[in-house]
Design a protein around this motif. Structure first.
Motif, PDB file in Angstrom:
ATOM      1  N   PHE A  72      24.052  75.618  44.216  1.00  0.00           N
ATOM      2  CA  PHE A  72      22.730  75.330  43.477  1.00  0.00           C
ATOM      3  C   PHE A  72      22.767  75.677  42.198  1.00  0.00           C
ATOM      4  O   PHE A  72      22.317  74.931  41.428  1.00  0.00           O
ATOM      5  CB  PHE A  72      21.563  76.105  44.544  1.00  0.00           C
ATOM      6  N   VAL A  73      23.238  76.895  41.817  1.00  0.00           N
ATOM      7  CA  VAL A  73      23.212  77.296  40.511  1.00  0.00           C
ATOM      8  C   VAL A  73      23.947  76.591  39.524  1.00  0.00           C
ATOM      9  O   VAL A  73      23.929  76.244  38.374  1.00  0.00           O
ATOM     10  CB  VAL A  73      23.727  78.895  40.303  1.00  0.00           C
ATOM     11  N   LYS A  74      25.111  76.025  40.218  1.00  0.00           N
ATOM     12  CA  LYS A  74      26.298  75.167  39.411  1.00  0.00           C
ATOM     13  C   LYS A  74      25.704  73.761  39.595  1.00  0.00           C
ATOM     14  O   LYS A  74      26.398  72.804  38.749  1.00  0.00           O
ATOM     15  CB  LYS A  74      27.667  75.219  39.856  1.00  0.00           C
ATOM     16  N   GLY A  75      24.621  73.275  40.021  1.00  0.00           N
ATOM     17  CA  GLY A  75      24.198  72.049  40.256  1.00  0.00           C
ATOM     18  C   GLY A  75      24.818  70.870  41.255  1.00  0.00           C
ATOM     19  O   GLY A  75      24.660  69.839  40.845  1.00  0.00           O
ATOM     20  N   ASP A  76      25.452  71.521  42.070  1.00  0.00           N
ATOM     21  CA  ASP A  76      26.209  70.767  43.097  1.00  0.00           C
ATOM     22  C   ASP A  76      25.027  70.094  44.132  1.00  0.00           C
ATOM     23  O   ASP A  76      24.600  70.750  44.762  1.00  0.00           O
ATOM     24  CB  ASP A  76      27.169  71.650  43.761  1.00  0.00           C
ATOM     25  N   ASP A  77      24.728  68.834  44.080  1.00  0.00           N
ATOM     26  CA  ASP A  77      23.849  68.230  44.731  1.00  0.00           C
ATOM     27  C   ASP A  77      24.268  68.135  46.297  1.00  0.00           C
ATOM     28  O   ASP A  77      22.977  68.467  47.050  1.00  0.00           O
ATOM     29  CB  ASP A  77      23.371  66.788  44.352  1.00  0.00           C
ATOM     30  N   VAL A  99      20.341  85.326  51.448  1.00  0.00           N
ATOM     31  CA  VAL A  99      21.210  84.594  50.222  1.00  0.00           C
ATOM     32  C   VAL A  99      22.227  85.496  49.588  1.00  0.00           C
ATOM     33  O   VAL A  99      22.112  86.573  49.460  1.00  0.00           O
ATOM     34  CB  VAL A  99      19.992  84.235  49.195  1.00  0.00           C
ATOM     35  N   THR A 100      23.228  84.754  49.369  1.00  0.00           N
ATOM     36  CA  THR A 100      24.222  85.460  48.522  1.00  0.00           C
ATOM     37  C   THR A 100      24.479  84.624  47.257  1.00  0.00           C
ATOM     38  O   THR A 100      24.065  83.572  46.984  1.00  0.00           O
ATOM     39  CB  THR A 100      25.762  85.503  49.397  1.00  0.00           C
ATOM     40  N   ASN A 101      25.433  85.266  46.213  1.00  0.00           N
ATOM     41  CA  ASN A 101      25.542  84.700  45.122  1.00  0.00           C
ATOM     42  C   ASN A 101      24.169  84.448  44.244  1.00  0.00           C
ATOM     43  O   ASN A 101      24.086  83.525  43.621  1.00  0.00           O
ATOM     44  CB  ASN A 101      26.407  83.455  45.188  1.00  0.00           C
ATOM     45  N   HIS A 102      23.242  85.504  44.469  1.00  0.00           N
ATOM     46  CA  HIS A 102      21.882  85.237  43.867  1.00  0.00           C
ATOM     47  C   HIS A 102      21.814  85.724  42.414  1.00  0.00           C
ATOM     48  O   HIS A 102      20.760  85.463  41.875  1.00  0.00           O
ATOM     49  CB  HIS A 102      21.093  86.334  44.868  1.00  0.00           C
ATOM     50  N   GLY A 103      22.689  86.286  41.744  1.00  0.00           N
ATOM     51  CA  GLY A 103      22.879  86.468  40.398  1.00  0.00           C
ATOM     52  C   GLY A 103      22.438  88.045  40.176  1.00  0.00           C
ATOM     53  O   GLY A 103      22.312  88.377  39.030  1.00  0.00           O
ATOM     54  N   VAL A 104      22.012  88.739  41.149  1.00  0.00           N
ATOM     55  CA  VAL A 104      21.422  90.199  40.802  1.00  0.00           C
ATOM     56  C   VAL A 104      22.713  91.114  40.908  1.00  0.00           C
ATOM     57  O   VAL A 104      23.374  91.170  42.183  1.00  0.00           O
ATOM     58  CB  VAL A 104      20.321  90.690  41.820  1.00  0.00           C
ATOM     59  N   ASP A 105      22.895  91.852  39.726  1.00  0.00           N
ATOM     60  CA  ASP A 105      24.415  92.461  39.828  1.00  0.00           C
ATOM     61  C   ASP A 105      24.321  93.693  40.782  1.00  0.00           C
ATOM     62  O   ASP A 105      23.350  94.295  40.883  1.00  0.00           O
ATOM     63  CB  ASP A 105      24.477  93.327  38.318  1.00  0.00           C
ATOM     64  N   SER A 106      25.381  93.809  41.595  1.00  0.00           N
ATOM     65  CA  SER A 106      25.424  94.906  42.612  1.00  0.00           C
ATOM     66  C   SER A 106      25.292  96.062  41.924  1.00  0.00           C
ATOM     67  O   SER A 106      24.562  97.385  42.677  1.00  0.00           O
ATOM     68  CB  SER A 106      26.440  94.593  43.426  1.00  0.00           C
TER      69      SER A 106
END
Length: 330
Positions: A72-77, A99-106
């Motif tokens: 989703f973040v990369k715009g893959d439809d 959700v994973t790869n959510h952008g919040v740094d661990s």
């Protein structure tokens, strides 16, 4: 929007169910001190529960969707469309997903836990110096003893509001005024110690739970355990979102079953409308769905007042709220 930090603990590993109730506040509030409760055999009656409210079962693990947000973040439809379908299915069934790869740094998440641990380890007299005011949201609360007088949940919370503006200094100002300069850099999270079955009255809840576990979701007429995932964020729908979509998607019924030996901590972010915002489903969606209205209009300030001052949130909060709301014609 508002942020709540939560840590959870319980003396018994058995699930505890909170019954719906509207209870008067007890001016002689009892304090929840987890460090002392662990060591005493006789508990205050306010923290004891009827046998009928204690359910001992072996919960199955919830097979909730794990949504990877990278596409989703990369715009893959194509990937996005698949994720949307997974979310739609989950929200139609129980209102819960991760959700994973959510952008919040661990590292940021772990730093938040370390910072907020410092708040909860403060002496009780210090925590009570910034306790939540009657009817308010921000501040410290020990087992909500200021609101309820029986069957108190085994938890303590520290909550504060956040408007979502990048340059808004209100959080830093709140921490500085409530806790002092030593804690002003902590202003980015919140803590809870334990809670029973309820639906959140808010729109969305975004939560990170530690590895102790204990979060459970009710679906298919039974409770299901949610496996803690260090790299994921929990997302669940609340009552306000259910009203916004005219009941098409479900407000998630959930609870926290806590460990008798280890504290359970969680970082919680509640998303709410502005207080004067009128909550109603968009007209174009109603026209497209061809549905009649399931809920009357209301403002978030009215629902917040109801849940903070008049009602203990449960599975029937919305229905009870509309019966209480003077302007409701439903």
């Amino acid at each position: 929007m508002s942020v709540s930090l939560s840590v959870l603990m319980e003396s018994s590993p058995s699930p505890i169910l909170l019954c719906p109730s509207i209870e008067a506040r007890d001016e002689k509030s009892v304090l929840f001190d987890a460090s002392k409760f662990q060591k005493q055999s006789n508990l205050p009656t306010e923290f004891m529960w009827p046998r009928g409210d204690v359910v001992q079962t072996q919960e199955e693990e919830l097979n909730e969707p794990l949504i990877d947000l990278e596409g989703f973040v990369k715009g893959d439809d194509k990937v996005t469309a698949h994720a949307v379908e997974l979310v739609r299915t989950a929200c139609s069934k129980h209102g819960f997903f991760q959700v994973t790869n959510h952008g919040v740094d661990s590292k940021l998440i772990q730093a938040a836990y370390q910072e907020i641990d410092g708040v909860f380890k403060l002496p009780m007299n210090k925590k009570l110096s910034f306790k939540r005011k009657d009817g308010g949201f921000s501040g410290y609360s020990a087992a909500h003893a200021d609101r309820f007088s029986t069957k108190l949940p085994w938890k303590e919370t520290f909550s504060f509001g956040y408007r979502g503006l990048h340059s808004d200094p209100s959080v830093v100002h709140y921490f500085r005024s409530a806790l002092g300069k030593d804690f002003e850099h902590t202003g980015n999270s919140g803590l809870i110690l334990g809670t029973g079955p309820h639906c959140d009255p808010t729109s969305l809840t975004i939560l990170h739970q530690d590895q102790v576990g204990g979060l459970e979701v009710f679906t298919d007429n039974k409770w299901h355990a949610v496996r803690p995932r260090q790299d994921s964020l929990v997302v669940n729908l609340g009552d306000t979102f259910m009203a916004l979509c005219n009941g098409r998607y479900k407000s998630c019924l959930h609870r926290a079953v806590v460990n008798r030996e280890r504290e359970r901590r969680s970082l919680v972010y509640f998303v709410c409308p502005k207080e004067d915002k009128v909550v109603r489903p968009p007209q174009d969606l109603m026209y497209r769905w061809g549905e009649t209205r399931e809920y009357p209009d209301f403002t978030w300030s009215d629902l917040l007042d109801f849940t903070q001052n008049h009602y203990r949130a449960d599975v029937a909060t919305l229905q009870s709220f509309f019966r209480w709301l003077p302007s409701s014609s439903f």
